[in-house]
Enzyme design. Structure first.
Site, PDB file in Angstrom:
ATOM      1  N   ASP A 293       0.420   3.587  10.739  1.00 50.19           N
ATOM      2  CA  ASP A 293      -0.176   2.644   9.887  1.00 50.19           C
ATOM      3  C   ASP A 293       1.284   1.609   8.747  1.00 50.19           C
ATOM      4  OD1 ASP A 293      -2.415   1.778   7.840  1.00 50.19           O
ATOM      5  OD2 ASP A 293      -0.638   2.799   6.420  1.00 50.19           O
ATOM      6  N   ARG A 294       0.621   0.662   8.546  1.00 44.44           N
ATOM      7  CA  ARG A 294       1.752  -0.345   8.109  1.00 44.44           C
ATOM      8  C   ARG A 294       1.417  -0.075   7.003  1.00 44.44           C
ATOM      9  NH1 ARG A 294       0.959  -7.335   8.484  1.00 44.44           N
ATOM     10  NH2 ARG A 294       0.220  -6.400   6.699  1.00 44.44           N
ATOM     11  N   ASP A 295       0.672  -0.997   5.866  1.00 52.80           N
ATOM     12  CA  ASP A 295       0.890  -0.535   4.409  1.00 52.80           C
ATOM     13  C   ASP A 295       0.623   0.588   3.309  1.00 52.80           C
ATOM     14  OD1 ASP A 295       0.697  -3.686   4.699  1.00 52.80           O
ATOM     15  OD2 ASP A 295      -1.434  -3.475   5.187  1.00 52.80           O
TER      16      ASP A 295
ATOM     17  N   TYR B 119      -3.727  -6.003   0.325  1.00 54.83           N
ATOM     18  CA  TYR B 119      -4.016  -7.136   0.778  1.00 54.83           C
ATOM     19  C   TYR B 119      -2.690  -7.949   1.157  1.00 54.83           C
ATOM     20  CZ  TYR B 119      -8.384  -5.701   0.551  1.00 54.83           C
ATOM     21  OH  TYR B 119      -9.991  -4.635   0.984  1.00 54.83           O
TER      22      TYR B 119
ATOM     23  N   GLN C 286      -6.845  -4.946   8.762  1.00 53.66           N
ATOM     24  CA  GLN C 286      -6.580  -5.955   8.135  1.00 53.66           C
ATOM     25  C   GLN C 286      -7.731  -6.755   8.451  1.00 53.66           C
ATOM     26  OE1 GLN C 286      -3.153  -7.266   6.874  1.00 53.66           O
ATOM     27  NE2 GLN C 286      -2.465  -5.302   7.266  1.00 53.66           N
TER      28      GLN C 286
ATOM     29  N   HIS D 247     -11.339  -7.539  11.257  1.00 51.12           N
ATOM     30  CA  HIS D 247     -13.045  -7.502  10.855  1.00 51.12           C
ATOM     31  C   HIS D 247     -13.685  -7.022   9.555  1.00 51.12           C
ATOM     32  CE1 HIS D 247     -12.604  -7.143  15.396  1.00 51.12           C
ATOM     33  NE2 HIS D 247     -13.139  -8.299  15.700  1.00 51.12           N
TER      34      HIS D 247
ATOM     35  N   CYS E 120     -16.879  -2.953  13.770  1.00 46.99           N
ATOM     36  CA  CYS E 120     -16.583  -2.895  15.041  1.00 46.99           C
ATOM     37  C   CYS E 120     -16.281  -1.658  15.250  1.00 46.99           C
ATOM     38  CB  CYS E 120     -14.980  -3.866  15.048  1.00 46.99           C
ATOM     39  SG  CYS E 120     -14.237  -3.284  13.753  1.00 46.99           S
TER      40      CYS E 120
ATOM     41  N   ARG F 283     -11.669  -0.927  13.584  1.00 51.44           N
ATOM     42  CA  ARG F 283     -11.515  -0.554  12.661  1.00 51.44           C
ATOM     43  C   ARG F 283     -10.625   1.258  12.581  1.00 51.44           C
ATOM     44  NH1 ARG F 283     -11.194  -2.099   7.130  1.00 51.44           N
ATOM     45  NH2 ARG F 283     -12.195  -0.912   5.668  1.00 51.44           N
TER      46      ARG F 283
END
Ligand SMILES: [Mg+2]
Ligand SMILES: [Zn+2]
Length: 185
Positions: A8-10, A19, A52, A91, A104, A107
């Site tokens: 995972d990124r954030d 955000y 995102q 999305h 979608c 996600r």
């Protein structure tokens, strides 16, 4: 087939930014570069998978996501580390950008990003790992049969309290997650 570590990124690879809409809000942990390099050296494919929804919510353009990933790459490459591929979901079912307002498959907790990566990079999902700070990350990993690690950075502490899960290893941060992964047979 190659083993992967999905990150995972954030809140996991980087500080949680709530955000992230500017490059200066991409904040590395002191150990981020070392953690990625250790996975590179162990011949894991390192794959970032990130929701995102700020794109669907109209908070930043989709082009910013690619720009952010190029920026992350510059920092990593300067330290001799690399991410093999980035996947993201732009999305959200309640987004304001019409084209992106959808329920979608990409996600997280749905596993679309991981499945796409497996197809693109010929990954052995059953021998791969997913590291994240939220249960939606862990669920996406489990959905493809990967082993799962929750980190206590980002939203991880709250996640740990909210939903105990016996199958998931819980560690303080990404470098501890990598240390644990590299010890597995
Ligand atoms: Mg996160
Ligand atoms: Zn999506």
């Amino acid at each position: 087939m190659r083993r992967a570590v999905f990150l995972d990124r954030d809140g996991t690879l980087l500080e949680e930014g709530n955000y992230v809409d500017r490059l200066d809000r991409l904040v590395f942990f002191p150990y981020t570069v070392d953690a990625v390099r250790a996975l590179n050296e162990a011949n894991f494919a390192v794959v970032v998978v990130t929701n995102q929804s700020g794109v669907a919510r109209g908070m930043y353009p989709e082009s910013f996501v690619g720009e952010a990933h190029r920026h992350i790459d510059q920092r990593l490459h300067a330290g001799g580390a690399r991410v093999d591929a980035y996947y993201y979901c732009p999305h959200h079912p309640e987004g304001i950008v019409a084209d992106l307002r959808q329920d979608c498959e990409c996600r997280k907790p749905r596993p679309g990003q991981l499945r796409q990566a497996a197809s693109d990079l010929n990954l052995d999902l059953a021998r791969s790992f997913m590291v994240g700070d939220r249960w939606k990350d862990i669920e996406a990993g489990k959905a493809v049969g990967a082993r799962t690690v929750l980190v206590r950075t980002g939203y991880g502490r709250a996640a740990e309290d909210a939903n105990p899960d016996d199958d998931t290893v819980v560690v303080d941060n990404l470098i501890q997650a990598v240390t644990w992964i590299l010890r597995q047979p």
